[in-house]
Design an enzyme around this catalytic site. Sequence first.
Site, short mmCIF file in Angstrom:
data_model
loop_
_atom_site.label_atom_id
_atom_site.label_comp_id
_atom_site.label_asym_id
_atom_site.label_seq_id
_atom_site.Cartn_x
_atom_site.Cartn_y
_atom_site.Cartn_z
N THR A 420 0.81 -1.21 0.00
CA THR A 420 0.00 0.00 0.00
C THR A 420 0.86 1.27 0.00
O THR A 420 2.07 1.19 0.12
CB THR A 420 -0.96 -0.02 1.21
OG1 THR A 420 -1.81 -1.12 1.07
CG2 THR A 420 -1.78 1.20 1.37
N THR A 438 -4.16 1.65 -2.78
CA THR A 438 -3.44 0.39 -2.92
C THR A 438 -4.03 -0.46 -4.03
O THR A 438 -5.16 -0.21 -4.47
CB THR A 438 -3.54 -0.40 -1.59
OG1 THR A 438 -2.66 -1.51 -1.62
CG2 THR A 438 -4.96 -0.93 -1.36
#
Length: 618
Positions: A420, A438
């Site tokens: 992420t 993400t």
Amino acid sequence: MRRLLAVSLTSALAVSLAVLPLAASAAPSQRPAAARATAAGGTGSLAVGTGGAVASMDPGASQAGIDVLEHGGNAIDAAVATASALGVTIPFVAGPGGGGFMVIYLAKTHQVVTIDGRETCPAACTTSMFIDPGTGQPYGYDYASDQPLATGVPSMVATWAKAVSLYGRQSLGADLQPAINVADRGFRVNADFQQLTASDLPELQAYPASRWLLTPAGNPLPVGYLLRNPDLARTYRLLARYGPSFLYNGPLGQAIVQADDHPVVTPGNNIVALPGIMTMNDLRAYTARVQAPTHVRYRSLDIYSMGPPSSSGSTVGEALNILNGYNLSAEPRATALFHYLEASRLSYADRNAYVGDPRYVSVPLSGLLSPEFAATRRCLIGDQALTSPVAPGDPNPPYGSCPGQSGSAAASASPEGSHTNNIVTADKWGNIVAYTNTINFFGGSGETVPGYGFLLNNEMTDFDFAPPAQGAYDPNLPAGGKQPRSSMGPVIAFRNGKPVFSVGAAGGSTIITTILQIILNHVDFGMSLPAALAAPRVSQTNSATSLAEPDFYNSALAKQLTSEFGEQFSEATGPIVPLDYYPGDATALQVLSGGRLESIAEPVRLGGGSALVVNPSP
Ligand code: DON
């Protein structure tokens, strides 16, 4: 003491937003944006100045945000420019194939708003989609995460379009232009890019389109290689020209559905086995939603973050409410960290038991954020570590004085990785954006949409694959149209009605503990925000051991926490070092006196991030 008011508004979107007292607006800087951000040291992790700021994982992405700020865009435009450029330069953690959550401070109206840009599960999803019909048991997490079945409706472009149309100063096309430039011109592969490729090599090799784009010779590209992505440049151009409908009701959507449901795989691959179940109707149904932030009061701060289906706002908020009962700054550091670990442990039990997509399950959000509920959890903390999994509390009033530990253990939560990214931006008008986004795993599902140059997410494995026990309640089981619970959710903190800092992080379930630890380091332990971000981390998520970075694991404090308080630790590590040392990297922003901004990125983790400002100043 000034208080921020949570006021229900009937806006065009019929949502309630947090509105701060107007008099407390951040003072906008009127200075012209002249100096190039690169003068601040384009690859540095720290920059101070005026006119706007950007922090992200990558210099090229941060520069994209600065370019937009210099040409009339605001913090919202800059966040979209940075995120789309990150989809080019670090496609393993970002890009049009994923989703995320934006927390936005609008200086002019003195509001905090959030955008829920989380992926949805296709309509054909069921509670048993991750159960192996051959065995009746849940698939392995890693196995399932490598499958096109794990891909949810990509929601990033809808989020960008909504943010820009509601709050930006430029068009989506203008905000995508820096990313188009980077994709056309190319960028130099660095050691992090190489490591990220290595971490996902077998999955990338399973798809000719991914192999062609990222590992043409079957190995990670060499450091220094000039990587262009003309397909992604074209994708962004088409989105600029036709808008998000090019994806949600057009040719790009058809290509995504085709790739997901009928993946073209490398002959002999032994990874891809479960095709996706996405349709054009799933894409047409997608909407990014504006929703109210979560809010808690901690010390002299008002902390705003992301509500469900993110679990960040409620879990960070509950832990802070628990910690409000201790004077951490006056405690010996080991005692304070013991309280931090136990507050995290208890909050995580409640997160796992109660948080899911609020359109599908009833989430007791006000209870989870209630100081009275927190008191019923705090009273369980004695002088020794609790044994995990601890049971959840009951967040529904009335609250007992100290109900004690009872009930069954907390619902299981899927394991999560360390991936992420978080972006923070600010502009000369005083707006601030914190945006965690993400494609889930490094490299998402591993599948590149052929001809379009970006990877698809594997976000659906954020659902629990099965309830903790047969027939047990679980708010996070898959269903058609449902969003999986997330840990993503950055924070913007205010004092006396004025924004003072923002922080967000990568790292799956450790996102929440990273944010918590950075807040405690800064607010309670008196570290500067850059030092708070850099300090060694330890993460307790209602697990038997707390996951510790090597520098924490090997510290005297860790030994003291074990000998005095019974805390147990496991060391973060893995096959790709130092990548696997770190649960996740963070970015932050601080509003200094005189309208100056401090942009803060990781100095070391993942090779260090990139913090820039428009007009550098001492
Ligand atoms: O939404 C979440 O919490 C995760 N999908 C974020 C991605 C991440 O860091 C976990 N990596 N596996």
